[in-house]
Design a protein around this motif. Structure first.
Motif, PDB file in Angstrom:
ATOM      1  N   ARG A 173      39.937  22.472   9.115  1.00 26.89           N
ATOM      2  CA  ARG A 173      40.704  21.916  10.242  1.00 26.89           C
ATOM      3  C   ARG A 173      39.856  21.881  11.513  1.00 26.89           C
ATOM      4  O   ARG A 173      39.788  20.868  12.224  1.00 26.89           O
ATOM      5  N   ARG A 177      43.232  29.781  16.584  1.00 29.59           N
ATOM      6  CA  ARG A 177      44.572  30.254  16.217  1.00 29.59           C
ATOM      7  C   ARG A 177      44.513  31.752  15.981  1.00 29.59           C
ATOM      8  O   ARG A 177      44.214  32.223  14.876  1.00 29.59           O
ATOM      9  N   GLU A 236      41.637  26.420   7.220  1.00 29.05           N
ATOM     10  CA  GLU A 236      41.444  26.583   8.661  1.00 29.05           C
ATOM     11  C   GLU A 236      40.038  26.163   9.083  1.00 29.05           C
ATOM     12  O   GLU A 236      39.848  25.522  10.121  1.00 29.05           O
ATOM     13  N   ALA A 267      36.939  31.770  10.233  1.00 31.95           N
ATOM     14  CA  ALA A 267      38.315  31.649   9.748  1.00 31.95           C
ATOM     15  C   ALA A 267      38.452  32.342   8.402  1.00 31.95           C
ATOM     16  O   ALA A 267      37.490  32.420   7.624  1.00 31.95           O
ATOM     17  N   THR A 295      41.696  32.741  13.332  1.00 30.72           N
ATOM     18  CA  THR A 295      40.706  31.682  13.500  1.00 30.72           C
ATOM     19  C   THR A 295      40.142  31.733  14.911  1.00 30.72           C
ATOM     20  O   THR A 295      40.886  31.614  15.884  1.00 30.72           O
TER      21      THR A 295
END
Length: 375
Positions: free
Chosen positions: A261, A220, A258, A253, A225
């Motif tokens: 995740r 992301r 994050e 991250a 990230t």
């Protein structure tokens, strides 16, 4: 508390002695992988630290590496650093320690032996020397896998952690560091003759390609990230359907959420090709040093700079990790990049601006005094 401006004057008078100590540390090579060299450097630091802090360190031997601990007292601040370097034994012959026109060079001079010199002098100059803790580890450059528990244990005894890692450009302190996770993906396929009967095989290289491409949308960019496939390997001979492949994945991250995740995604990988198999190992190495853990300490450092009459340090967010990630992750206020001013860590031209060492040392000492004065 001693006058901050007087502290700066005193440290300026100590510059020549600082450079001598810096020379002694740099010429005592300490590559992360050489236990004997690390322990020689640790003994040098133990002797110097005993003089500067007024007490002997605990020598904590972990997997053959000596870690030096001066425990903080009364929730005093912890000065955190490492004495191992990325440079192999013998580098000093190629890159000898030198000082020319205010610049010191040599293996490990910037990351982070000049920072250790500043930490030692700051602890001695502080009016709260008896409360200050210091921890010097010997495996930070290889990920702190051995010393991690010790770092967390000693940091938990402190009220704050000031990390003597190198500053960013121009002396900026590091208010945030990305968290790091690393994974190894192993693909199992089935070998077959690539020319005679490839249809009987399960191509591990093709499966690996599916997995690599699937990683792209997991990153992301808007959140900072990154999910980066790095080292990949597959196959054995040019005329054989590959039966095995491996992939290393580097994840960074700014937030714990994050990092978690992406870790969940990696742990849930499934094969795309029929009969292919996937296994994943690794995980989170360091959670982020999030900015919220640094802001109060940053305010104190900037207040110290104002009291000294020097410019307040700028701030940066760093994509690299340090042991400051570990201490922030357990809830201890942490500010990183309080070490030397210079450049090019891990490069053959790494250097330290020695003219800045008195100011950085006095800034650290004044910050320590300010922290202890309000407790």
């Amino acid at each position: 508390m001693a006058s901050p401006k007087r502290c700066l004057e005193d440290m300026s008078a100590e510059l020549d002695a600082m450079v001598v100590l810096l020379r002694d540390l740099v010429t005592c090579e300490s590559p992360s992988e050489d236990r004997a060299a690390l322990n020689r450097c640790a003994e040098l630091l133990a002797a110097v630290g005993t003089r500067f802090l007024g007490r002997e360190p605990e020598r904590v031997l972990l997997d053959g590496i000596t870690n030096l601990v001066w425990r903080p007292r009364g929730r005093g601040p912890l000065l955190l650093g490492h004495y191992d370097t990325v440079w192999p034994m013998g580098t000093l012959a190629e890159l000898p320690f030198s000082v020319r026109e205010g610049v010191a060079r040599g293996p490990g001079v910037f990351d982070m032996k000049a920072g250790i010199v500043q930490m030692l002098y700051a602890a001695r100059a502080s009016t709260a020397r008896d409360r200050v803790g210091m921890l010097l580890t010997g495996d930070e450059e290889t990920g702190s896998l051995i010393s991690r528990a010790l770092v967390e244990e000693v940091a938990a005894e402190s009220g704050a952690v000031l990390v003597g890692e190198p500053s960013a450009d121009g002396g900026a302190v590091k208010v945030a560091r990305k968290g790091v996770a690393r994974f190894r993906v192993e693909v199992g396929g089935r070998a077959a003759h690539a020319g005679l009967e490839p249809e009987l095989g399960v191509n591990a290289t093709v499966e690996l390609a599916h997995q690599v491409l699937a990683l792209v949308p997991v990153a992301r960019a808007e959140l900072g990230t990154t999910v980066t496939p790095t080292v990949a390997a597959s196959g054995s001979t040019v005329n054989t359907v590959p039966e095995a492949a491996t992939l290393a994945v580097d994840v960074r991250a700014w937030s714990r959420a994050e990092l978690d995740r992406v870790a969940r995604y990696m742990e849930g990988l499934r094969a795309v090709l029929p009969r292919a198999e996937i296994s994943v190992s690794g995980g989170v190495n360091r959670y982020p040093l999030e900015e919220a853990m640094s802001l109060d300490l940053l305010a104190r450092v900037r207040a110290a700079a104002r009291e000294m009459g020097v410019p307040e340090p700028e701030t940066v967010r760093s994509g690299g990790g340090s042991d400051g990630n570990l201490t922030a992750a357990i809830g201890i206020p942490t500010l990183d990049g309080m070490g030397a001013v210079g450049g090019h860590p891990h490069a053959r031209d790494e250097f330290v601006d020695i003219t800045s060492m008195p100011m950085r040392t006095a800034l650290l000492a004044t910050t320590i005094d300010g922290l202890c004065a309000v407790e």
